[in-house]
Design a protein around this motif. Structure first.
Motif, mmCIF file in Angstrom:
data_model
loop_
_atom_site.group_PDB
_atom_site.id
_atom_site.type_symbol
_atom_site.label_atom_id
_atom_site.label_comp_id
_atom_site.label_asym_id
_atom_site.label_seq_id
_atom_site.Cartn_x
_atom_site.Cartn_y
_atom_site.Cartn_z
ATOM 1 N N GLY A 149 0.857 -1.181 -0.010
ATOM 2 C CA GLY A 149 -0.420 0.083 0.055
ATOM 3 C C GLY A 149 0.670 1.334 -0.180
ATOM 4 N N ASN A 150 2.367 1.603 -0.273
ATOM 5 C CA ASN A 150 3.265 2.048 -0.157
ATOM 6 C C ASN A 150 3.213 2.751 -1.256
ATOM 7 O OD1 ASN A 150 5.432 3.451 0.044
ATOM 8 N ND2 ASN A 150 6.524 2.092 1.410
ATOM 9 N N SER A 151 2.782 4.168 -1.751
ATOM 10 C CA SER A 151 2.751 4.564 -2.803
ATOM 11 C C SER A 151 4.367 4.887 -3.571
ATOM 12 C CB SER A 151 2.072 6.319 -3.042
ATOM 13 O OG SER A 151 2.082 6.658 -1.882
ATOM 14 N N ASN A 152 5.454 4.979 -2.391
ATOM 15 C CA ASN A 152 6.621 5.753 -2.398
ATOM 16 C C ASN A 152 7.432 4.412 -3.040
ATOM 17 O OD1 ASN A 152 6.266 7.955 -2.307
ATOM 18 N ND2 ASN A 152 6.584 8.032 0.496
ATOM 19 N N ILE A 153 6.636 2.989 -3.073
ATOM 20 C CA ILE A 153 8.109 1.875 -3.113
ATOM 21 C C ILE A 153 8.984 1.832 -4.592
ATOM 22 C CG2 ILE A 153 6.089 1.040 -5.172
ATOM 23 C CD1 ILE A 153 7.761 -0.788 -2.333
#
Length: 125
Positions: free
Chosen positions: A88-92
């Motif tokens: 759910g991490n948008s900075n992945i």
């Protein structure tokens, strides 16, 4: 039958979506194996028994390794399976670059069966 390992400590939150995708889009030809932590599957040198490994980046605090560490360990194995990141991490993508990891496909939470189908159809060819 395609074998898929899923490293996800909150599998109960995504289980139904994976089951629906399997039934509707893959005619129940996917065999899921779920692991709560990095140490639940050993030895990691046998990971090539799977066609695909799906890894949640933020595994449980009970896990010896986080998803990034697990990816690193899988990639150094002989004949490593394909990897799909579940997060759910948008900075992945930025975090992968910082750790010098390849640009791996990402399945963003919340997920739905169509997202699963789209990703798995590309990776399980």
């Amino acid at each position: 039958m395609k074998k898929i390992a899923i490293f996800e400590n909150q599998y109960h939150q995504v289980k139904i979506q994976f089951e629906v995708a399997n039934k509707i889009f893959f005619n129940d030809m996917l065999e899921y194996h779920q692991f709560n932590s990095s140490q639940d599957y050993t030895p990691i040198s046998n990971i090539s028994e799977f066609n695909l490994v799906i890894i949640d980046i933020s595994l449980s605090s009970n896990s010896d390794k986080d998803g990034f560490d697990l990816i690193e360990e899988i990639l150094i194995q002989n004949n490593p399976p394909k990897i799909l990141i579940l997060t759910g991490n948008s900075n992945i993508k930025e975090n992968l670059k910082k750790r010098n990891l390849p640009d791996l496909p990402i399945l963003m939470k919340p997920i739905d069966p169509i997202d699963i189908k789209d990703n798995l159809s590309k990776l399980l060819v």
